[in-house]
Design an enzyme around this catalytic site. Structure first.
Site, PDB file in Angstrom:
ATOM      1  N   LYS A 199      -2.553   6.201   0.241  1.00 28.89           N
ATOM      2  CA  LYS A 199      -1.791   7.386   0.626  1.00 28.89           C
ATOM      3  C   LYS A 199      -0.312   7.120   0.362  1.00 28.89           C
ATOM      4  CE  LYS A 199      -5.528   9.261   2.426  1.00 28.89           C
ATOM      5  NZ  LYS A 199      -6.246  10.339   1.707  1.00 28.89           N
ATOM      6  N   SER A 223      -7.640  12.597  -3.453  1.00 24.62           N
ATOM      7  CA  SER A 223      -6.616  12.860  -2.434  1.00 24.62           C
ATOM      8  C   SER A 223      -5.197  12.570  -2.908  1.00 24.62           C
ATOM      9  CB  SER A 223      -6.906  12.037  -1.172  1.00 24.62           C
ATOM     10  OG  SER A 223      -6.760  10.651  -1.428  1.00 24.62           O
TER      11      SER A 223
END
Length: 295
Positions: free
Chosen positions: A150, A78
């Site tokens: 993230k 990701s």
């Protein structure tokens, strides 16, 4: 003169009467026995020093990872291409103790805020295997089951929108330049408009097409926001494998209104466990030298 004195004189006289070769042979044998005894003492001393090095190294590692820096293993793509699958990332845990707060563009590690990982069940294991897995995860040798990584896009009070007429994400009405996006990925294929509540963050992965980030949890409890209190720290560098060594610029060095991201420079790649061994080993060597001097 007593019987002991007469016996000693007799032994000396007997030794003197022995041939030169015999006396030399006995001297060599005695030296060999002494060398073997010294070797056994060194082995026993080393056997005592090795556990000491291990204990001290683990203690230093625990201190480093609890208060200074922790290494996390990245199990997904990701954050590609910034961080690859299997990379080890060093996370700064010290700065939050001194008032650091996440900034736009920071890559952060945070605890699962609202059961984002509910569809990724943790496999059951025996208590022993579970304890070993927890230890390896803490050392960065295995990925964590409950932590995520993230990039911060929106801070408390920010209005984040996808997208403007040029397909760019805007923050407070200003489009942001995102040079870290995975090649071929648009800033987002999911339209959204959110205002970040106080004490919360809006986060997204760099590989937007496969990142289950804040966008994917807007309809769930928590609205897709990450509480600042759940942030473990800022990812500051990729430290393993060696070929991927790089620093991770933070704040406005990553998310800018104009211009592109500058080149990333290498950083030392010692993991906390290695750092613990490095610190512990000289102490053990000094202790070993002192012991040898008295042997």
């Amino acid at each position: 003169m007593g019987s002991r004195g007469r016996s000693s004189h007799a032994e000396v006289a007997a030794e003197a009467d022995r041939p030169e070769g015999v006396r030399a042979g006995r001297g060599r044998a005695e030296r060999r026995r002494s060398a073997k005894r010294a070797k056994r003492r060194r082995r026993r001393s080393l056997a005592r020093e090795i556990p000491m090095v291990i204990v001290v190294a683990l203690a230093i590692t625990l201190l480093l990872q609890t208060f200074l820096v922790q290494v996390f293993s990245i199990p997904s793509g990701s954050m590609q291409n910034t961080i690859a699958i299997g990379d080890r990332v060093a996370v700064d845990k010290l700065s939050p103790w001194f008032g650091w707060e996440p900034q736009r563009g920071d890559v952060i590690v945070f605890n699962d805020p609202s059961d984002w990982l509910k569809n990724d069940p943790v496999p059951t294991s025996s208590p022993v295997v579970g304890a070993l897995k927890s230890a390896f995860t803490f050392l960065g040798l295995l990925p964590s089951d409950r932590d995520l990584i993230k990039r911060v896009i929106g801070l408390p009070g920010d209005t984040v929108v996808c997208c403007d007429g040029s397909g760019r994400i805007t923050v407070n009405g200003k489009p942001i330049d995102e040079p870290y996006l995975y090649p071929g990925n648009p800033p987002s294929r999911i339209p959204f408009k959110v205002t970040v509540p106080a004490g919360e963050l809006w986060v997204m992965g760099d590989h937007r097409d496969i990142s289950a980030d804040s966008r994917y949890h807007m309809t769930e409890p928590g609205g897709g926001f990450v509480p600042e209190k759940d942030v473990v720290g800022r990812a500051v560098a990729v430290v393993w494998p060696v070929s991927h060594w790089q620093t991770l610029p933070g704040g406005q060095q990553s998310v800018r209104q104009v211009s592109s991201q500058g080149p990333l420079g290498p950083v030392p790649g010692e993991l906390p466990l290695v750092m613990g061994v490095v610190v512990a080993t000289p102490r053990a060597r000094r202790a070993l030298r002192v012991r040898r001097e008295f042997l």
